[in-house]
Design a protein around this motif. Structure first.
Motif, PDB file in Angstrom:
ATOM      1  N   VAL A 118       1.151  -0.956  -0.052  1.00  0.00           N
ATOM      2  CA  VAL A 118      -0.306   0.312  -0.422  1.00  0.00           C
ATOM      3  C   VAL A 118       1.024   1.538  -0.196  1.00  0.00           C
ATOM      4  N   ASP A 123       0.394  -0.724  -8.221  1.00  0.00           N
ATOM      5  CA  ASP A 123      -0.955  -1.373  -7.922  1.00  0.00           C
ATOM      6  C   ASP A 123      -1.172  -2.166  -7.437  1.00  0.00           C
ATOM      7  N   CYS A 124      -2.156  -1.652  -6.257  1.00  0.00           N
ATOM      8  CA  CYS A 124      -2.237  -2.849  -5.566  1.00  0.00           C
ATOM      9  C   CYS A 124      -3.320  -4.112  -5.529  1.00  0.00           C
ATOM     10  N   SER A 125      -4.286  -4.639  -7.104  1.00  0.00           N
ATOM     11  CA  SER A 125      -4.650  -4.694  -7.404  1.00  0.00           C
ATOM     12  C   SER A 125      -4.715  -6.887  -7.087  1.00  0.00           C
ATOM     13  N   SER A 126      -3.406  -6.704  -8.610  1.00  0.00           N
ATOM     14  CA  SER A 126      -2.910  -8.181  -7.760  1.00  0.00           C
ATOM     15  C   SER A 126      -1.681  -8.039  -7.427  1.00  0.00           C
ATOM     16  N   SER A 152       1.676  -8.994 -12.246  1.00  0.00           N
ATOM     17  CA  SER A 152       0.945  -8.499 -10.705  1.00  0.00           C
ATOM     18  C   SER A 152       2.362  -8.101 -10.304  1.00  0.00           C
ATOM     19  N   THR A 153       1.957  -7.440  -9.040  1.00  0.00           N
ATOM     20  CA  THR A 153       3.283  -6.548  -8.803  1.00  0.00           C
ATOM     21  C   THR A 153       3.808  -7.316  -8.056  1.00  0.00           C
ATOM     22  N   LYS A 215       5.243  -4.165 -11.896  1.00  0.00           N
ATOM     23  CA  LYS A 215       4.229  -5.872 -12.165  1.00  0.00           C
ATOM     24  C   LYS A 215       4.649  -5.409 -13.656  1.00  0.00           C
TER      25      LYS A 215
END
Length: 267
Positions: A118, A123-126, A152-153, A215
């Protein structure tokens, strides 16, 4: 019942009321570092028998814990900081609990991976929790081969004495992606250093670190970064005829087929 209890990752005040109540109620506490856990328990006036449970004693300690649970005792498992099992001991014990039909639950709380994700601004979505990089070079390279194209991150734990070398390794295998180094999470000197792999600003190499990396680009983004001719050639190299290759390229780029055709007359 065994309670897997998340404990503060920095500020000792960062603990839930339920976690404190759970630690007060159990018959024993299994701790990765009994000295560090003693400091936490003393702060909240908790006196409980402590069992050492670290990565070098997981099998023997798990047997002792199972014996206590089988006799009707309730216990808590804590790590040095954050959530047990997340790059911390506990997996062997959970395997044994499941195998023996014994119950366990999780008492929610801090996790350095989530906090750093965070704070990173990425990007925190994945995301993929990658833990600590392996010590052996061959194992590190195998890991990079598996995750280099993950969309993904990526989150890596890193001890301070390895952070600069780890950043250089990640740059050599992942390229100049955006990245953040998050240090001293929830402590007085919490800091987020944002930059790119290969060109990071200087920062204080002190305290526990979490490295968060952008990502990988999607397949469509990679293809769109090619020239139109290279894009069409890519599909032709996969066995498509020119007409189908143009159609797929136009679809990727969201343009008319005629536009692609006009740029690829020489093919």
């Amino acid at each position: 019942m065994l309670y897997i209890v998340a404990t503060p990752i920095g500020n000792l005040g960062e603990i839930t009321y339920r976690a404190v109540e759970t630690l007060k109620s159990v018959d024993f506490v299994a701790a990765e570092d009994t000295r560090r856990t003693s400091e936490l328990l003393n702060k909240y006036g908790i006196k409980k028998p402590l069992i050492s449970y670290h990565k070098f004693s997981e099998k023997a300690s798990s047997a002792a814990i199972l014996d206590r649970l089988a006799k009707g005792q309730n216990g808590a498992l804590v790590s040095d900081a954050g959530m047990p099992l997340i790059s911390d001991p506990g997996g062997t014990l959970v395997d044994a609990l499941v195998e023996n039909g014994l119950e366990y639950t999780v008492i929610s709380g801090p996790c350095a991976c989530i906090n750093a994700l965070v704070l990173s601004g990425l990007d925190c979505s994945s995301f993929m929790m990658c833990g600590f990089l392996p010590d052996k070079t061959g194992e590190r390279i195998k890991l990079m081969e598996k995750i280099a194209d993950v969309e993904s991150t990526l989150v890596f734990y890193c001890p301070p004495h390895d952070v600069l070398e780890n950043l250089d390794f990640l740059y050599r295998h992942l390229g100049g992606r955006k990245a953040s180094v998050v240090r001293e999470i929830s402590k007085l000197h919490e800091q987020v250093i944002r930059g790119r792999l290969g060109s990071f600003p200087e920062f204080t190499v002190k305290g526990e670190m979490v490295v968060v990396v952008e990502k990988a680009k999607s397949r469509a983004d990679k293809l769109s970064a090619m020239s139109v001719t290279e894009h069409v050639r890519h599909y032709m190299s996969l066995g498509y005829d020119k007409k189908e290759a143009i159609k797929k390229t136009a679809s990727d780029r969201k343009v008319a087929k005629s536009e692609i055709y006009a740029e690829t007359l020489s093919l």
